[in-house]
Motif scaffolding. Sequence first.
Motif, PDB file in Angstrom:
ATOM      1  N   SER A 164       0.846  -1.311   0.052  1.00 37.41           N
ATOM      2  CA  SER A 164      -0.042  -0.165   0.100  1.00 37.41           C
ATOM      3  C   SER A 164       0.944   1.221  -0.066  1.00 37.41           C
ATOM      4  O   SER A 164       0.201   2.214  -0.452  1.00 37.41           O
ATOM      5  CB  SER A 164      -1.038   0.007   1.090  1.00 37.41           C
ATOM      6  N   ALA A 165       2.132   1.130   0.652  1.00 33.34           N
ATOM      7  CA  ALA A 165       2.871   2.381   0.498  1.00 33.34           C
ATOM      8  C   ALA A 165       3.690   2.389  -0.676  1.00 33.34           C
ATOM      9  O   ALA A 165       4.015   3.666  -1.440  1.00 33.34           O
ATOM     10  CB  ALA A 165       3.863   2.356   1.604  1.00 33.34           C
ATOM     11  N   THR A 166       4.281   1.356  -1.099  1.00 34.36           N
ATOM     12  CA  THR A 166       5.384   1.449  -2.312  1.00 34.36           C
ATOM     13  C   THR A 166       5.087   1.052  -3.565  1.00 34.36           C
ATOM     14  O   THR A 166       5.342   1.239  -4.613  1.00 34.36           O
ATOM     15  CB  THR A 166       6.643   0.707  -1.951  1.00 34.36           C
ATOM     16  N   GLY A 167       4.036  -0.025  -3.662  1.00 30.36           N
ATOM     17  CA  GLY A 167       3.417  -0.600  -4.815  1.00 30.36           C
ATOM     18  C   GLY A 167       3.923  -2.051  -4.994  1.00 30.36           C
ATOM     19  O   GLY A 167       3.614  -2.514  -6.068  1.00 30.36           O
ATOM     20  N   GLY A 168       5.008  -2.451  -4.289  1.00 31.63           N
ATOM     21  CA  GLY A 168       5.453  -3.588  -4.930  1.00 31.63           C
ATOM     22  C   GLY A 168       5.543  -4.784  -3.508  1.00 31.63           C
ATOM     23  O   GLY A 168       5.814  -4.190  -2.348  1.00 31.63           O
ATOM     24  N   ARG A 169       5.394  -5.821  -3.596  1.00 32.95           N
ATOM     25  CA  ARG A 169       5.450  -6.824  -2.497  1.00 32.95           C
ATOM     26  C   ARG A 169       7.125  -7.092  -1.871  1.00 32.95           C
ATOM     27  O   ARG A 169       7.289  -7.240  -0.978  1.00 32.95           O
ATOM     28  CB  ARG A 169       4.820  -7.910  -2.732  1.00 32.95           C
ATOM     29  N   LEU A 170       7.729  -7.404  -3.132  1.00 28.59           N
ATOM     30  CA  LEU A 170       8.970  -7.825  -2.809  1.00 28.59           C
ATOM     31  C   LEU A 170      10.039  -6.831  -3.288  1.00 28.59           C
ATOM     32  O   LEU A 170      11.021  -6.646  -2.566  1.00 28.59           O
ATOM     33  CB  LEU A 170       9.339  -9.402  -3.529  1.00 28.59           C
ATOM     34  N   HIS A 171       9.906  -6.312  -4.319  1.00 31.29           N
ATOM     35  CA  HIS A 171      10.864  -5.020  -4.957  1.00 31.29           C
ATOM     36  C   HIS A 171      10.046  -3.768  -5.033  1.00 31.29           C
ATOM     37  O   HIS A 171       9.200  -3.681  -5.858  1.00 31.29           O
ATOM     38  CB  HIS A 171      11.400  -5.664  -6.168  1.00 31.29           C
ATOM     39  N   HIS A 172      10.683  -2.840  -4.243  1.00 30.06           N
ATOM     40  CA  HIS A 172       9.811  -1.797  -4.163  1.00 30.06           C
ATOM     41  C   HIS A 172      10.132  -0.610  -4.966  1.00 30.06           C
ATOM     42  O   HIS A 172       9.540   0.146  -5.349  1.00 30.06           O
ATOM     43  CB  HIS A 172      10.085  -1.213  -2.558  1.00 30.06           C
ATOM     44  N   VAL A 173      11.558  -0.367  -5.070  1.00 29.03           N
ATOM     45  CA  VAL A 173      11.872   1.006  -5.719  1.00 29.03           C
ATOM     46  C   VAL A 173      11.282   1.973  -5.444  1.00 29.03           C
ATOM     47  O   VAL A 173      10.763   2.992  -5.998  1.00 29.03           O
ATOM     48  CB  VAL A 173      11.625   0.710  -7.389  1.00 29.03           C
ATOM     49  N   TYR A 174      11.397   2.109  -4.101  1.00 26.28           N
ATOM     50  CA  TYR A 174      10.620   3.203  -3.210  1.00 26.28           C
ATOM     51  C   TYR A 174      11.503   4.490  -2.867  1.00 26.28           C
ATOM     52  O   TYR A 174      11.065   5.567  -3.118  1.00 26.28           O
ATOM     53  CB  TYR A 174      10.137   2.666  -1.907  1.00 26.28           C
ATOM     54  N   PHE A 175      12.937   4.133  -2.519  1.00 28.85           N
ATOM     55  CA  PHE A 175      13.939   5.046  -2.160  1.00 28.85           C
ATOM     56  C   PHE A 175      14.137   6.095  -3.438  1.00 28.85           C
ATOM     57  O   PHE A 175      14.324   5.343  -4.382  1.00 28.85           O
ATOM     58  CB  PHE A 175      14.934   4.612  -1.735  1.00 28.85           C
ATOM     59  N   ARG A 176      14.497   7.070  -3.253  1.00 31.13           N
ATOM     60  CA  ARG A 176      15.161   7.960  -4.419  1.00 31.13           C
ATOM     61  C   ARG A 176      16.050   8.635  -4.014  1.00 31.13           C
ATOM     62  O   ARG A 176      16.363   8.921  -2.668  1.00 31.13           O
ATOM     63  CB  ARG A 176      14.065   8.932  -5.022  1.00 31.13           C
ATOM     64  N   ILE A 177      17.084   9.124  -4.630  1.00 29.52           N
ATOM     65  CA  ILE A 177      18.372   9.923  -4.119  1.00 29.52           C
ATOM     66  C   ILE A 177      17.679  11.263  -3.896  1.00 29.52           C
ATOM     67  O   ILE A 177      17.097  11.989  -4.521  1.00 29.52           O
ATOM     68  CB  ILE A 177      19.334  10.258  -5.649  1.00 29.52           C
ATOM     69  N   GLY A 178      17.728  11.334  -2.549  1.00 27.21           N
ATOM     70  CA  GLY A 178      17.327  12.574  -1.898  1.00 27.21           C
ATOM     71  C   GLY A 178      15.939  12.444  -1.288  1.00 27.21           C
ATOM     72  O   GLY A 178      15.462  13.385  -0.716  1.00 27.21           O
ATOM     73  N   GLY A 179      15.495  11.150  -0.929  1.00 26.34           N
ATOM     74  CA  GLY A 179      14.266  10.982  -0.303  1.00 26.34           C
ATOM     75  C   GLY A 179      13.717   9.897  -0.608  1.00 26.34           C
ATOM     76  O   GLY A 179      14.213   8.777  -0.988  1.00 26.34           O
ATOM     77  N   VAL A 180      12.161   9.762  -0.577  1.00 27.39           N
ATOM     78  CA  VAL A 180      11.402   8.773  -1.074  1.00 27.39           C
ATOM     79  C   VAL A 180      10.542   9.259  -2.012  1.00 27.39           C
ATOM     80  O   VAL A 180      10.533  10.413  -2.470  1.00 27.39           O
ATOM     81  CB  VAL A 180      10.692   8.131   0.071  1.00 27.39           C
ATOM     82  N   TYR A 181       9.995   8.241  -2.842  1.00 20.26           N
ATOM     83  CA  TYR A 181       9.073   8.545  -3.871  1.00 20.26           C
ATOM     84  C   TYR A 181       7.874   9.120  -3.868  1.00 20.26           C
ATOM     85  O   TYR A 181       7.782  10.296  -4.038  1.00 20.26           O
ATOM     86  CB  TYR A 181       9.109   7.271  -4.748  1.00 20.26           C
ATOM     87  N   GLU A 182       7.156   8.632  -2.631  1.00 21.00           N
ATOM     88  CA  GLU A 182       5.811   9.035  -2.376  1.00 21.00           C
ATOM     89  C   GLU A 182       5.587   9.159  -1.220  1.00 21.00           C
ATOM     90  O   GLU A 182       6.060   8.302  -0.262  1.00 21.00           O
ATOM     91  CB  GLU A 182       4.825   8.217  -3.077  1.00 21.00           C
ATOM     92  N   ASP A 183       4.581   9.846  -0.587  1.00 22.22           N
ATOM     93  CA  ASP A 183       4.180   9.991   0.733  1.00 22.22           C
ATOM     94  C   ASP A 183       3.537   8.968   1.175  1.00 22.22           C
ATOM     95  O   ASP A 183       3.098   8.231   0.490  1.00 22.22           O
ATOM     96  CB  ASP A 183       3.707  11.203   1.151  1.00 22.22           C
ATOM     97  N   LEU A 184       3.406   8.633   2.416  1.00 22.11           N
ATOM     98  CA  LEU A 184       2.673   7.254   3.009  1.00 22.11           C
ATOM     99  C   LEU A 184       1.317   7.651   2.690  1.00 22.11           C
ATOM    100  O   LEU A 184       0.775   8.828   2.930  1.00 22.11           O
ATOM    101  CB  LEU A 184       3.177   7.136   4.284  1.00 22.11           C
ATOM    102  N   PRO A 185       0.527   6.476   2.318  1.00 22.84           N
ATOM    103  CA  PRO A 185      -0.895   6.877   2.080  1.00 22.84           C
ATOM    104  C   PRO A 185      -1.700   7.177   3.486  1.00 22.84           C
ATOM    105  O   PRO A 185      -1.065   6.788   4.438  1.00 22.84           O
ATOM    106  CB  PRO A 185      -1.343   5.467   1.613  1.00 22.84           C
ATOM    107  N   ASP A 186      -2.848   7.520   3.251  1.00 22.33           N
ATOM    108  CA  ASP A 186      -3.594   7.730   4.623  1.00 22.33           C
ATOM    109  C   ASP A 186      -3.795   6.416   5.361  1.00 22.33           C
ATOM    110  O   ASP A 186      -4.050   5.270   4.895  1.00 22.33           O
ATOM    111  CB  ASP A 186      -4.940   8.355   4.285  1.00 22.33           C
TER     112      ASP A 186
END
Lengths: 356, 168, 189
Positions: free
Chosen positions: A134-156
């Motif tokens: 629900s936060a990153t979109g992937g169960r095992l491989h996320h590709v969530y971190f980015r250089i300088g932070g994270v991709y999207e904010d946590l959902p409600d």
Amino acid sequence: MGPQHPSTHGVLRLVVTLDGENVVDVQPDIGYLHSSVERMMEYRTYLQNIALVDRGMDYLSAMANEEVWCLATERLAKIDVPERARYIRTIMLELTRISSHLIWLGTFGIDLGAVTAFLWAMRERERIMDLFESATGGRLHHVYFRIGGVYEDLPDGWTERCAEFCDYFLDRLPEYDELLTGNPIFLARTQGIGILPRDKAIAMGASGPVARASGIAYDVRKAHPYEVYDRVQFDVPVRQEGDCFARYLVRMEEMRQCVRIIRQCLEALPAGEIRAKVAVTLKVPKGEVYARTESPRGDLGIFLVGDGSDRPYRVKIRAPAFSNLYALTEMMRGWKVADVIAILGSIDIVLSDVDR
Amino acid sequence: MSAQIQTNGKKSLAEQAWQGAVGLVIGLKATLRTMFERKVTVSYPLQKVNVSPRWHGLLALPIDQETDNDKCIICFQCERVCPDRCIHIEATGKAKDRVLTRFDIEMDKCCYCGLCVEVCPTEAIVFVPHYEASTYNRANLLYDLEDLHRAAPKEPIATGIVKVRKQR
Amino acid sequence: MSTDPKYVPRSQVLPLDKALEVVDSLPGGGIILTKVEEVLNWGRAASIWPLTFGLACCAIEMMQAFATRFDMDRMGIIPRATPRQADCIIVAGRATIKIAPIVRRLWEQMPEPKYVISMGSCATCGGPFYYDNYSILKGIDQVIPVDVYVPGCPPRPEALIEGFLKLQDKIKKEPFLRRRITNAAAAQS
């Protein structure tokens, strides 16, 4: 023991020299999963490498790999990460640690015959994967971190669900104690088996729970803190015996400490930005940097050489499972064939980390 | 750590038997308790899990209702950022009159990372929550512009020998 | 599988083939054979026992598919550790050149009729490891013939179960008794 074996946790080949039932010598034969990751990283930009680094190296702790890559690049390119992103990263890293230790617990149990432990560990892990999905979109491989932070904010509602999971998990952990820790069969198979003495552990470069179970009180989160580890309170479990049971206890206690860290981070989560302004084709100045983190396997490090362009010049990955596997040759001498499985399960290697 | 840890020492047979029985009873109690709890098994294909809105499923170029076409402005950003080089775009014409002639995504190479969705300036390329795309033939995993507009897997979802009462 | 170009049909004719030929030549024999095949195929499809060849990340999703939430045992799919008792091999994960002969040997050790499910992008075509790589095979179908491809990186456990359902569809339609008659006829000529 060939590369296809139900208990070798991947494609590992062990050439075991036996004298009757006793193991005289063991030579691991690795390379069956070598994916030439370090070379591939030279042909991809820093952003594209995030997608590669969380499947090519240790795949059980995807976000730990993304973290070490982002740390190295941010240090070399002198990019500051906003506070909220740091807290989110720490929460994700600790959830990754719990999920990796749950897989270890499940496979360790099923190798020794406790199938129930495997099924229950997977049930807990499914809840973590739901959180990740629900936060990153992937169960095992996320590709969530980015250089300088994270991709999207946590959902409600994510922080509430995460707190709920922490309560649920702490209620479930005593069940594993009931199943395994007090069980005489489990104790007979793991207590006193596969002892790694402290000096040998240091000499072979063991790190992580393997080293901490042999009396080496070293944790990268305490020694070289990164993200927000210097602001949260947690203990690092250390035991002196160095046998399989000690490694089991260290990891079980680590899972409890992970929950403690997550709870503190959830309470202290600040509002704010989650990503620094970084170009898609980020050009990193010339220089070298070594970044190290505590992955669930041990001391994971990346040595990064930048050359001013948008692709790295050279990446060298210090894989913890590689050194821990080398310590295996010392741990296995003198024990029986059935103990080989218990020892191999207790050091928790992932062949993708060994072979990269 | 807990009171159940015992050290290996010389124990009499009776003591070992007692400890074995106690360990057995404690373990069985845990298992029996779980037997009467609510089951977490999802009977796929009869029940399906609701995937989250951010799930990285198949890629698609959905048709916009107002313009009756997709929102792609043919900027080639997704093709450039893809780490697996699985997007192939070709267009004819110049500047504002560009027309897409080819937009292929090799779903068998795609690693579903989402970088193309992130860089797209018009949100033309998105993830759709489909994940059942298995096929007998590898060539069926090359999705061209038509398949991307349809935003669904190419082959119907299989049911095997399971009797699915209503097909979704 | 007889669709494999490297498959060499048996050169001797067994008594079972002769019996099948006799049944086929009876009036209405074709229908009997088809009905028997239907029942046998239903039995075979409802109890596929895979050899789990978990190589990399897809192996974890395969383990989740066997575990509590997406229990594959409901469909009769029990993992076996040895190829001699398996009738399907799930290649889950990236195959390197070093492990290719071992995959081939395992596949050859499986008794007929056998099937192959290629799980994930890396086993299908090399996936994210296609370019700039010197050690990953560009698809496991360079070494063994594949029946079902399940895309995803990694595919969800439900996607793997759907791949098994596609395999069950394929098995249901397989004319494996009638194929023996044609093979025997080809062997005799």
